[in-house]
Design a protein around this motif. Sequence first.
Motif, PDB file in Angstrom:
ATOM      1  N   GLN A   1     -23.582   3.854  18.000  1.00  0.00           N
ATOM      2  CA  GLN A   1     -24.055   3.282  19.259  1.00  0.00           C
ATOM      3  C   GLN A   1     -24.505   4.388  20.213  1.00  0.00           C
ATOM      4  O   GLN A   1     -25.542   4.265  20.879  1.00  0.00           O
ATOM      5  CB  GLN A   1     -22.938   2.452  19.901  1.00  0.00           C
ATOM      6  CG  GLN A   1     -23.364   1.681  21.132  1.00  0.00           C
ATOM      7  CD  GLN A   1     -22.280   0.745  21.644  1.00  0.00           C
ATOM      8  OE1 GLN A   1     -21.217   0.622  21.030  1.00  0.00           O
ATOM      9  NE2 GLN A   1     -22.545   0.083  22.749  1.00  0.00           N
TER      10      GLN A   1
ATOM     11  N   GLU B   1     -28.350   5.006  21.477  1.00  0.00           N
ATOM     12  CA  GLU B   1     -28.628   4.995  22.919  1.00  0.00           C
ATOM     13  C   GLU B   1     -29.521   6.175  23.294  1.00  0.00           C
ATOM     14  O   GLU B   1     -30.454   6.030  24.102  1.00  0.00           O
ATOM     15  CB  GLU B   1     -27.313   5.051  23.701  1.00  0.00           C
ATOM     16  CG  GLU B   1     -27.474   4.921  25.202  1.00  0.00           C
ATOM     17  CD  GLU B   1     -27.951   3.554  25.641  1.00  0.00           C
ATOM     18  OE1 GLU B   1     -28.683   3.495  26.666  1.00  0.00           O
ATOM     19  OE2 GLU B   1     -27.620   2.554  24.985  1.00  0.00           O
TER      20      GLU B   1
ATOM     21  N   CYS C   1     -32.244   2.808  22.283  1.00  0.00           N
ATOM     22  CA  CYS C   1     -31.866   1.495  21.753  1.00  0.00           C
ATOM     23  C   CYS C   1     -30.617   0.965  22.449  1.00  0.00           C
ATOM     24  O   CYS C   1     -29.720   1.733  22.801  1.00  0.00           O
ATOM     25  CB  CYS C   1     -31.592   1.571  20.255  1.00  0.00           C
ATOM     26  SG  CYS C   1     -33.061   1.705  19.240  1.00  0.00           S
ATOM     27  N   LYS C   2     -30.579  -0.336  22.596  1.00  0.00           N
ATOM     28  CA  LYS C   2     -29.388  -1.004  23.116  1.00  0.00           C
ATOM     29  C   LYS C   2     -28.708  -1.764  21.988  1.00  0.00           C
ATOM     30  O   LYS C   2     -29.355  -2.556  21.288  1.00  0.00           O
ATOM     31  CB  LYS C   2     -29.765  -1.985  24.229  1.00  0.00           C
ATOM     32  CG  LYS C   2     -28.571  -2.754  24.789  1.00  0.00           C
ATOM     33  CD  LYS C   2     -28.984  -3.748  25.848  1.00  0.00           C
ATOM     34  CE  LYS C   2     -27.787  -4.540  26.371  1.00  0.00           C
ATOM     35  NZ  LYS C   2     -28.179  -5.536  27.402  1.00  0.00           N
ATOM     36  N   THR C   3     -27.430  -1.516  21.797  1.00  0.00           N
ATOM     37  CA  THR C   3     -26.670  -2.228  20.762  1.00  0.00           C
ATOM     38  C   THR C   3     -26.366  -3.648  21.232  1.00  0.00           C
ATOM     39  O   THR C   3     -25.806  -3.850  22.306  1.00  0.00           O
ATOM     40  CB  THR C   3     -25.366  -1.484  20.432  1.00  0.00           C
ATOM     41  OG1 THR C   3     -25.688  -0.185  19.910  1.00  0.00           O
ATOM     42  CG2 THR C   3     -24.555  -2.244  19.392  1.00  0.00           C
ATOM     43  N   TYR C   4     -26.751  -4.625  20.402  1.00  0.00           N
ATOM     44  CA  TYR C   4     -26.555  -6.030  20.742  1.00  0.00           C
ATOM     45  C   TYR C   4     -25.314  -6.618  20.096  1.00  0.00           C
ATOM     46  O   TYR C   4     -24.679  -7.502  20.657  1.00  0.00           O
ATOM     47  CB  TYR C   4     -27.784  -6.850  20.305  1.00  0.00           C
ATOM     48  CG  TYR C   4     -28.846  -6.968  21.362  1.00  0.00           C
ATOM     49  CD1 TYR C   4     -29.220  -5.867  22.124  1.00  0.00           C
ATOM     50  CD2 TYR C   4     -29.480  -8.172  21.616  1.00  0.00           C
ATOM     51  CE1 TYR C   4     -30.196  -5.954  23.099  1.00  0.00           C
ATOM     52  CE2 TYR C   4     -30.464  -8.283  22.588  1.00  0.00           C
ATOM     53  CZ  TYR C   4     -30.814  -7.159  23.334  1.00  0.00           C
ATOM     54  OH  TYR C   4     -31.771  -7.266  24.301  1.00  0.00           O
TER      55      TYR C   4
ATOM     56  N   ILE D   1     -21.935  -5.844  17.104  1.00  0.00           N
ATOM     57  CA  ILE D   1     -21.199  -5.109  16.079  1.00  0.00           C
ATOM     58  C   ILE D   1     -20.224  -6.095  15.441  1.00  0.00           C
ATOM     59  O   ILE D   1     -19.406  -6.701  16.130  1.00  0.00           O
ATOM     60  CB  ILE D   1     -20.432  -3.904  16.654  1.00  0.00           C
ATOM     61  CG1 ILE D   1     -21.390  -2.908  17.307  1.00  0.00           C
ATOM     62  CG2 ILE D   1     -19.630  -3.216  15.544  1.00  0.00           C
ATOM     63  CD1 ILE D   1     -20.688  -1.755  18.015  1.00  0.00           C
TER      64      ILE D   1
ATOM     65  N   LEU E   1     -24.103  -3.416  12.394  1.00  0.00           N
ATOM     66  CA  LEU E   1     -24.527  -3.160  13.772  1.00  0.00           C
ATOM     67  C   LEU E   1     -26.000  -3.516  13.937  1.00  0.00           C
ATOM     68  O   LEU E   1     -26.830  -3.157  13.102  1.00  0.00           O
ATOM     69  CB  LEU E   1     -24.284  -1.690  14.129  1.00  0.00           C
ATOM     70  CG  LEU E   1     -24.573  -1.240  15.565  1.00  0.00           C
ATOM     71  CD1 LEU E   1     -23.624  -0.107  15.970  1.00  0.00           C
ATOM     72  CD2 LEU E   1     -26.018  -0.787  15.743  1.00  0.00           C
ATOM     73  N   HIS E   2     -26.310  -4.226  15.013  1.00  0.00           N
ATOM     74  CA  HIS E   2     -27.689  -4.596  15.345  1.00  0.00           C
ATOM     75  C   HIS E   2     -28.015  -4.022  16.721  1.00  0.00           C
ATOM     76  O   HIS E   2     -27.306  -4.270  17.698  1.00  0.00           O
ATOM     77  CB  HIS E   2     -27.827  -6.130  15.367  1.00  0.00           C
ATOM     78  CG  HIS E   2     -29.146  -6.609  15.869  1.00  0.00           C
ATOM     79  ND1 HIS E   2     -29.314  -7.855  16.463  1.00  0.00           N
ATOM     80  CD2 HIS E   2     -30.381  -6.028  15.878  1.00  0.00           C
ATOM     81  CE1 HIS E   2     -30.586  -8.009  16.804  1.00  0.00           C
ATOM     82  NE2 HIS E   2     -31.249  -6.923  16.476  1.00  0.00           N
ATOM     83  N   ALA E   3     -29.093  -3.252  16.782  1.00  0.00           N
ATOM     84  CA  ALA E   3     -29.551  -2.692  18.053  1.00  0.00           C
ATOM     85  C   ALA E   3     -31.040  -2.969  18.217  1.00  0.00           C
ATOM     86  O   ALA E   3     -31.756  -3.174  17.225  1.00  0.00           O
ATOM     87  CB  ALA E   3     -29.272  -1.198  18.122  1.00  0.00           C
TER      88      ALA E   3
END
Length: 285
Positions: free
Chosen positions: A239, A243, A247-250, A252, A276-278
Amino acid sequence: MNILKLLHPRFISTGIIRNRLTAQADQLDKAAAAKRSTVDIVSVEHLSKFSDKWWDINGEMRPLHALNPLRVQFVRDGLANTGIVAESPYLPLEGVKILDVGCGGGLLTEPLARIGANVTGIDVSPELIMTAQEHAKLDATVERKLNYFRTSVEDFVQDNKETYNAVVASEVIEHVENKDLFLKCCVDILKPGGSIFLTTMNKTLPSWLGGIIAAEHVLKLVPTGTHDWNKFISPTEIQRLLETCGCKTYLIHGMFYNPLKNEWSWAASTAINYALHAVKRREQQ
């Protein structure tokens, strides 16, 4: 110049210094090249040994085959949550461009193509890319949606910046060198607003006990030597790196594998496996 002059201490010392400087320069060049590369040759050679067994659902890749339903759902739902609207319930990813980094023999690449995505798979192993290409030929409909290239992500990004709607790196980052470079290249390939999806193993005591000791040495779920605990990475660290790449982590998610049933499920704990999705920020943000 005669031989006696060449033997003079001044010439000998100068030659030694020059040779030492050349050797040091070569070492620095190699070190710099290594820092620019994400490729772990040992991992590539190890995994390439199983290229002819990649699609055997009861072979060494059995846990990866079992993981497919979970990770296809993860990518499909994640893209839907970022605003990609499915025009067909049968092809929810129709028209979406996805890059599968470290695609191996195409285990995830093909299922994503089957639900409509135009998928490019890249891997540095020639054996695994050949396996992926040969297997794709078994279904002409799927093959039309696929492209495979033998290349690294740092080479691929040179001509493909901001080209893809999504980048998938599933069970890959724990096998690469220079994780910050790896993630930066993945993000550079994304269009603004695009998604990156990762699945990997946390760097914890449970991941060492479960992912290496139990999985490789006791239960023999995966070949011995597949994982190196020192290369595992925590979701917090990913994460943080994402960053710095904009990117912003949406999301986990923890993941749990039941070896008795050969089934994966979502879990609250990220102690061993996680997804993890970012999303890459748009410029105006």
